[in-house]
Write a protein that holds these residues in place. Structure first.
Motif, PDB file in Angstrom:
ATOM      1  N   ARG A 108      10.988  -4.003-157.750  1.00  0.00           N
ATOM      2  CA  ARG A 108      10.246  -4.070-156.477  1.00  0.00           C
ATOM      3  C   ARG A 108       8.975  -4.903-156.627  1.00  0.00           C
ATOM      4  O   ARG A 108       8.617  -5.683-155.736  1.00  0.00           O
ATOM      5  CB  ARG A 108       9.906  -2.657-156.005  1.00  0.00           C
ATOM      6  CG  ARG A 108      11.018  -2.011-155.180  1.00  0.00           C
ATOM      7  CD  ARG A 108      10.483  -0.825-154.405  1.00  0.00           C
ATOM      8  NE  ARG A 108      10.093   0.252-155.291  1.00  0.00           N
ATOM      9  CZ  ARG A 108      10.915   1.210-155.716  1.00  0.00           C
ATOM     10  NH1 ARG A 108      12.187   1.195-155.334  1.00  0.00           N
ATOM     11  NH2 ARG A 108      10.496   2.161-156.513  1.00  0.00           N
ATOM     12  N   GLU A 156       9.918  -8.523-156.709  1.00  0.00           N
ATOM     13  CA  GLU A 156      10.316  -8.977-155.378  1.00  0.00           C
ATOM     14  C   GLU A 156       9.076  -9.200-154.505  1.00  0.00           C
ATOM     15  O   GLU A 156       8.950 -10.219-153.813  1.00  0.00           O
ATOM     16  CB  GLU A 156      11.249  -7.936-154.738  1.00  0.00           C
ATOM     17  CG  GLU A 156      11.438  -8.053-153.235  1.00  0.00           C
ATOM     18  CD  GLU A 156      12.233  -9.288-152.809  1.00  0.00           C
ATOM     19  OE1 GLU A 156      12.707 -10.019-153.697  1.00  0.00           O
ATOM     20  OE2 GLU A 156      12.337  -9.529-151.587  1.00  0.00           O
ATOM     21  N   VAL A 190       7.810 -12.720-152.816  1.00  0.00           N
ATOM     22  CA  VAL A 190       7.610 -12.918-151.374  1.00  0.00           C
ATOM     23  C   VAL A 190       6.176 -13.374-151.099  1.00  0.00           C
ATOM     24  O   VAL A 190       5.939 -14.305-150.324  1.00  0.00           O
ATOM     25  CB  VAL A 190       7.949 -11.630-150.603  1.00  0.00           C
ATOM     26  CG1 VAL A 190       7.563 -11.757-149.128  1.00  0.00           C
ATOM     27  CG2 VAL A 190       9.441 -11.313-150.728  1.00  0.00           C
ATOM     28  N   LEU A 219      12.713 -18.592-151.527  1.00  0.00           N
ATOM     29  CA  LEU A 219      13.159 -17.294-152.037  1.00  0.00           C
ATOM     30  C   LEU A 219      14.609 -17.331-152.511  1.00  0.00           C
ATOM     31  O   LEU A 219      15.001 -16.563-153.390  1.00  0.00           O
ATOM     32  CB  LEU A 219      12.981 -16.220-150.956  1.00  0.00           C
ATOM     33  CG  LEU A 219      11.520 -15.884-150.642  1.00  0.00           C
ATOM     34  CD1 LEU A 219      11.414 -15.018-149.395  1.00  0.00           C
ATOM     35  CD2 LEU A 219      10.872 -15.185-151.832  1.00  0.00           C
ATOM     36  N   ASP A 220      15.392 -18.189-151.891  1.00  0.00           N
ATOM     37  CA  ASP A 220      16.789 -18.350-152.299  1.00  0.00           C
ATOM     38  C   ASP A 220      17.075 -19.816-152.475  1.00  0.00           C
ATOM     39  O   ASP A 220      17.738 -20.435-151.638  1.00  0.00           O
ATOM     40  CB  ASP A 220      17.730 -17.755-151.241  1.00  0.00           C
ATOM     41  CG  ASP A 220      17.688 -16.249-151.256  1.00  0.00           C
ATOM     42  OD1 ASP A 220      17.764 -15.656-152.334  1.00  0.00           O
ATOM     43  OD2 ASP A 220      17.537 -15.664-150.159  1.00  0.00           O
ATOM     44  N   ALA A 277      18.233 -11.444-143.425  1.00  0.00           N
ATOM     45  CA  ALA A 277      17.834 -10.964-144.758  1.00  0.00           C
ATOM     46  C   ALA A 277      16.404 -11.395-145.082  1.00  0.00           C
ATOM     47  O   ALA A 277      15.630 -10.642-145.681  1.00  0.00           O
ATOM     48  CB  ALA A 277      18.802 -11.498-145.814  1.00  0.00           C
ATOM     49  N   LEU A 278      16.066 -12.603-144.659  1.00  0.00           N
ATOM     50  CA  LEU A 278      14.682 -13.062-144.867  1.00  0.00           C
ATOM     51  C   LEU A 278      13.708 -12.164-144.106  1.00  0.00           C
ATOM     52  O   LEU A 278      12.667 -11.751-144.640  1.00  0.00           O
ATOM     53  CB  LEU A 278      14.540 -14.513-144.406  1.00  0.00           C
ATOM     54  CG  LEU A 278      13.107 -15.062-144.419  1.00  0.00           C
ATOM     55  CD1 LEU A 278      12.585 -15.159-145.855  1.00  0.00           C
ATOM     56  CD2 LEU A 278      13.048 -16.421-143.740  1.00  0.00           C
ATOM     57  N   ARG A 302      13.238  -9.015-145.981  1.00  0.00           N
ATOM     58  CA  ARG A 302      12.408  -9.139-147.193  1.00  0.00           C
ATOM     59  C   ARG A 302      10.926  -9.185-146.826  1.00  0.00           C
ATOM     60  O   ARG A 302      10.084  -8.622-147.522  1.00  0.00           O
ATOM     61  CB  ARG A 302      12.798 -10.405-147.977  1.00  0.00           C
ATOM     62  CG  ARG A 302      14.172 -10.294-148.598  1.00  0.00           C
ATOM     63  CD  ARG A 302      14.563 -11.555-149.327  1.00  0.00           C
ATOM     64  NE  ARG A 302      13.926 -11.658-150.636  1.00  0.00           N
ATOM     65  CZ  ARG A 302      14.232 -12.597-151.530  1.00  0.00           C
ATOM     66  NH1 ARG A 302      15.159 -13.492-151.244  1.00  0.00           N
ATOM     67  NH2 ARG A 302      13.635 -12.628-152.681  1.00  0.00           N
ATOM     68  N   ALA A 306       9.846  -5.733-145.856  1.00  0.00           N
ATOM     69  CA  ALA A 306       9.780  -4.779-146.971  1.00  0.00           C
ATOM     70  C   ALA A 306       8.572  -5.008-147.875  1.00  0.00           C
ATOM     71  O   ALA A 306       8.356  -4.245-148.820  1.00  0.00           O
ATOM     72  CB  ALA A 306      11.064  -4.879-147.810  1.00  0.00           C
ATOM     73  N   LEU A 307       7.810  -6.037-147.602  1.00  0.00           N
ATOM     74  CA  LEU A 307       6.657  -6.323-148.473  1.00  0.00           C
ATOM     75  C   LEU A 307       5.695  -5.134-148.435  1.00  0.00           C
ATOM     76  O   LEU A 307       5.226  -4.746-147.357  1.00  0.00           O
ATOM     77  CB  LEU A 307       5.940  -7.589-147.986  1.00  0.00           C
ATOM     78  CG  LEU A 307       4.819  -8.095-148.870  1.00  0.00           C
ATOM     79  CD1 LEU A 307       5.343  -8.552-150.229  1.00  0.00           C
ATOM     80  CD2 LEU A 307       4.084  -9.235-148.181  1.00  0.00           C
TER      81      LEU A 307
END
Lengths: 195, 215
Positions: A130, A133, A137, A191-192, B45-46, B49, B52-53
């Motif tokens: 987490r 991640e 971000v 991010l991807d 999905a972005l 994300r 969810a930060l």
């Protein structure tokens, strides 16, 4: 350590409402601003931290946000919630700060993501995932140009509409949309990354 | 709708800003177009994300520093909801203006003949000379007790008159300037009037305030 919150801490039952505190301020009681600061400082700080990525700068800008809000209280409509209003001020202040210091170094440091308030867990591996991640971000957001960062903040973290973002940033709605769509595309790429 | 959806349309779809009819059409398209559905899922999905930060923790209470900065005792403190009334500067400005006007009136009897001598310049409204003469008479009457006090001090303390009245014209005589009392009074009053008016008005001019503003 203050409880992190995206929306600000709601007043307890025995505490005065935001509107009551603003009314006291209007009657010349500056001490009424203290509870408002304590109620929203965590969420305002998070706005600044997401946009600036530096804890000390975020604290300074959060403090400046409250001072600016106090000076502009006559612009505040008590019929509307206080939290979104002050978070918009914070976003604007941070954007001005970013614009003023361009070109800024975007190098990440360890301090930036160190003490995040991740949910309590007993699984160190999950906590590590987490944290990584979150760091990814945050780093992706911080790599965006300032205006792109601002629209991502206002849309995804403050839930503002296109029109509200346009009013906050003093931009045409068409610019808000193009900034937002390009920012998302950049974020997705960061991010991807395409294999 | 046979063509693939644009990125802009997918963004607007997820942002929920499209009209209900268009939103329904897109939903139908996404149901039968795996490519567009995959792009939509990637965008969703972005969003997830970002959502969810986790929030960062603030390690100190900002309220004391904010309230301290807003304290009226702090220089440059913000005005707040009720800006404090700045009575003192206005009072000083008023006193300075009145002082400048009085000095102008008092010096007018000296200026008027000079203007006449310089070329018969048109004089201001009739009655101003009379007003100035009356003001000067009042001024002289006010000075009488001072002269009385000066004489009393000189006599009682046996001090030289120059100490009791240091601006006596004899000091200027000693310095070799030897102006007439009228010229000395004119110069002094004129300088005072200029200083008072200048300080009161010029230094409060917005342009000057701008120059004095902190960077």
């Amino acid at each position: 350590m203050l409880t992190p919150s995206r929306d600000g801490r709601p007043p307890a039952e025995d505490e005065p409402s935001d509107q009551a505190l603003v009314e006291r301020l209007g009657h010349g009681d500056p001490e009424a601003f203290g509870p408002l600061v304590q109620r929203y400082q965590a969420s305002v700080y998070n706005v600044c931290y997401r946009l600036l990525g530096e804890r000390v700068a975020a604290e300074d800008l959060a403090q400046e946000t409250f001072i600016r809000a106090y000076q502009r209280l006559h612009h505040y409509d008590p019929q509307r919630p206080f939290g979104p209003w002050i978070r918009r001020i914070a976003a604007n202040l941070c954007l001005n700060h970013l614009e003023a210091r361009r070109p800024a170094t975007l190098a990440l440091d360890d301090e930036r993501d160190a003490p995040l308030a991740a949910p309590a867990t007993h699984d160190p591996a999950a906590a590590q995932v987490r944290a990584e991640e979150a760091a990814a971000v945050r780093a992706a957001i911080l790599s965006l140009p300032p205006h792109y960062r601002a629209v991502i903040e206002l849309r995804h973290f403050q839930d503002l509409s296109y029109a509200e973002i346009a009013a906050t940033l003093n931009l045409p709605v068409s610019d808000v949309k193009s900034h937002l769509f390009r920012a998302r595309k950049l974020l997705a790429r960061l991010l991807d990354p395409p294999g | 709708m046979d063509t693939h959806l644009t990125d802009e349309t997918l963004n607007e779809y997820l942002d929920g800003v499209l009209a209900a009819k268009q939103q329904a059409e897109l939903t139908a398209h996404l149901a039968r177009c795996p490519a567009c559905a995959a792009r939509l899922e990637a965008l969703r999905a972005l969003f997830a994300r970002l959502e969810a930060l986790p929030a960062a923790s603030l390690n100190r209470d900002l309220a004391p520093a904010v309230l301290q900065a807003l304290s009226p005792t702090q220089p440059g403190a913000p005005p707040g909801v009720h800006p404090p009334r700045r009575l003192l500067p206005r009072l000083v400005l008023g006193v300075q203006l009145v002082g400048a006007m009085l000095l102008s009136i008092l010096t007018w009897p000296f200026i008027e003949p000079q203007l006449n001598r310089w070329g018969n310049l048109p004089l201001p409204a009739p009655g101003l000379g009379d007003l100035a003469a009356r003001a000067q008479a009042a001024w002289a009457a006010w000075l009488d007790p001072l002269h009385t006090l000066e004489m009393a001090l000189t006599t009682a303390l046996a001090w030289p008159r120059e100490i009791v009245l240091p601006f006596d014209s004899r000091w200027l005589d000693l310095a070799g300037l030897a102006p007439s009392p009228r010229d000395a009074a004119l110069a002094l009053a004129g300088a005072a009037a200029l200083w008072l008016a200048g300080h009161a008005l010029l230094l409060r001019h917005p342009l000057v305030r701008l120059l004095r503003r902190r960077p």
